[in-house]
Design a protein around this motif. Sequence first.
Motif, PDB file in Angstrom:
ATOM      1  N   UNK A  91       0.829  -1.207   0.000  1.00 56.41           N
ATOM      2  CA  UNK A  91       0.000   0.000   0.000  1.00 56.41           C
ATOM      3  C   UNK A  91       0.866   1.262   0.000  1.00 56.41           C
ATOM      4  N   UNK A  92       2.018   1.190   0.629  1.00 63.54           N
ATOM      5  CA  UNK A  92       2.906   2.367   0.673  1.00 63.54           C
ATOM      6  C   UNK A  92       3.320   2.827  -0.724  1.00 63.54           C
ATOM      7  N   UNK A  93       3.354   1.909  -1.681  1.00 67.98           N
ATOM      8  CA  UNK A  93       3.810   2.245  -3.035  1.00 67.98           C
ATOM      9  C   UNK A  93       2.694   2.728  -3.952  1.00 67.98           C
ATOM     10  N   UNK A  94       1.465   2.740  -3.478  1.00 67.05           N
ATOM     11  CA  UNK A  94       0.329   3.132  -4.312  1.00 67.05           C
ATOM     12  C   UNK A  94      -0.039   4.586  -4.004  1.00 67.05           C
ATOM     13  N   UNK A  95      -0.190   5.411  -5.038  1.00 67.97           N
ATOM     14  CA  UNK A  95      -0.463   6.836  -4.822  1.00 67.97           C
ATOM     15  C   UNK A  95      -1.923   7.123  -4.450  1.00 67.97           C
ATOM     16  N   UNK A  96      -2.321   6.693  -3.256  1.00 70.82           N
ATOM     17  CA  UNK A  96      -3.657   6.998  -2.753  1.00 70.82           C
ATOM     18  C   UNK A  96      -3.720   8.440  -2.280  1.00 70.82           C
ATOM     19  N   UNK A  97      -4.917   8.990  -2.276  1.00 70.85           N
ATOM     20  CA  UNK A  97      -5.114  10.302  -1.652  1.00 70.85           C
ATOM     21  C   UNK A  97      -4.979  10.102  -0.138  1.00 70.85           C
ATOM     22  N   UNK A  98      -4.838  11.180   0.602  1.00 69.81           N
ATOM     23  CA  UNK A  98      -4.720  11.069   2.064  1.00 69.81           C
ATOM     24  C   UNK A  98      -5.925  10.364   2.683  1.00 69.81           C
ATOM     25  N   UNK A  99      -7.166  10.732   2.297  1.00 71.49           N
ATOM     26  CA  UNK A  99      -8.314  10.023   2.870  1.00 71.49           C
ATOM     27  C   UNK A  99      -8.339   8.536   2.496  1.00 71.49           C
ATOM     28  N   UNK A 100      -7.985   8.221   1.254  1.00 72.86           N
ATOM     29  CA  UNK A 100      -7.942   6.814   0.848  1.00 72.86           C
ATOM     30  C   UNK A 100      -6.901   6.056   1.665  1.00 72.86           C
ATOM     31  N   UNK A 101      -5.722   6.646   1.811  1.00 72.85           N
ATOM     32  CA  UNK A 101      -4.641   5.996   2.554  1.00 72.85           C
ATOM     33  C   UNK A 101      -5.066   5.769   4.002  1.00 72.85           C
ATOM     34  N   UNK A 102      -5.679   6.772   4.613  1.00 70.38           N
ATOM     35  CA  UNK A 102      -6.134   6.629   5.997  1.00 70.38           C
ATOM     36  C   UNK A 102      -7.150   5.492   6.106  1.00 70.38           C
ATOM     37  N   UNK A 103      -8.029   5.399   5.132  1.00 70.94           N
ATOM     38  CA  UNK A 103      -9.053   4.356   5.163  1.00 70.94           C
ATOM     39  C   UNK A 103      -8.427   2.972   5.024  1.00 70.94           C
TER      40      UNK A 103
END
Length: 65
Positions: free
Chosen positions: A37-49
Motif C-alpha cells: 500500500x505504501x507504493x500506491x499513490x492513494x489520496x490522504x483520505x484513501x490511505x487513511x481508510x
Amino acid sequence: MSLLRWLRRQLREPIPQREHLEAAVANDDPGEARRLVRAIPFSDPQRAHVEGLIARWEESRERGG
C-alpha cells in the motif's frame, strides 16, 4: 466493507500492485499488504481508510478471528 472489495473499487485497473495486494489478502498477510500500500499513490483520505482496514485486519488476527 472488506479490504479486498475496497481495493478492487479503488484500483479498477489490474495493475501489478493490485494483484499483489489481492494475493496478500488471500494469503492472510497484512504486513505484506501494508508494505504494498505504501507504493500506491492513494489520496490522504484513501490511505487513511486502507490503513484503518489493515489495522483492523491485524487486530482480528491477534484475537484469533
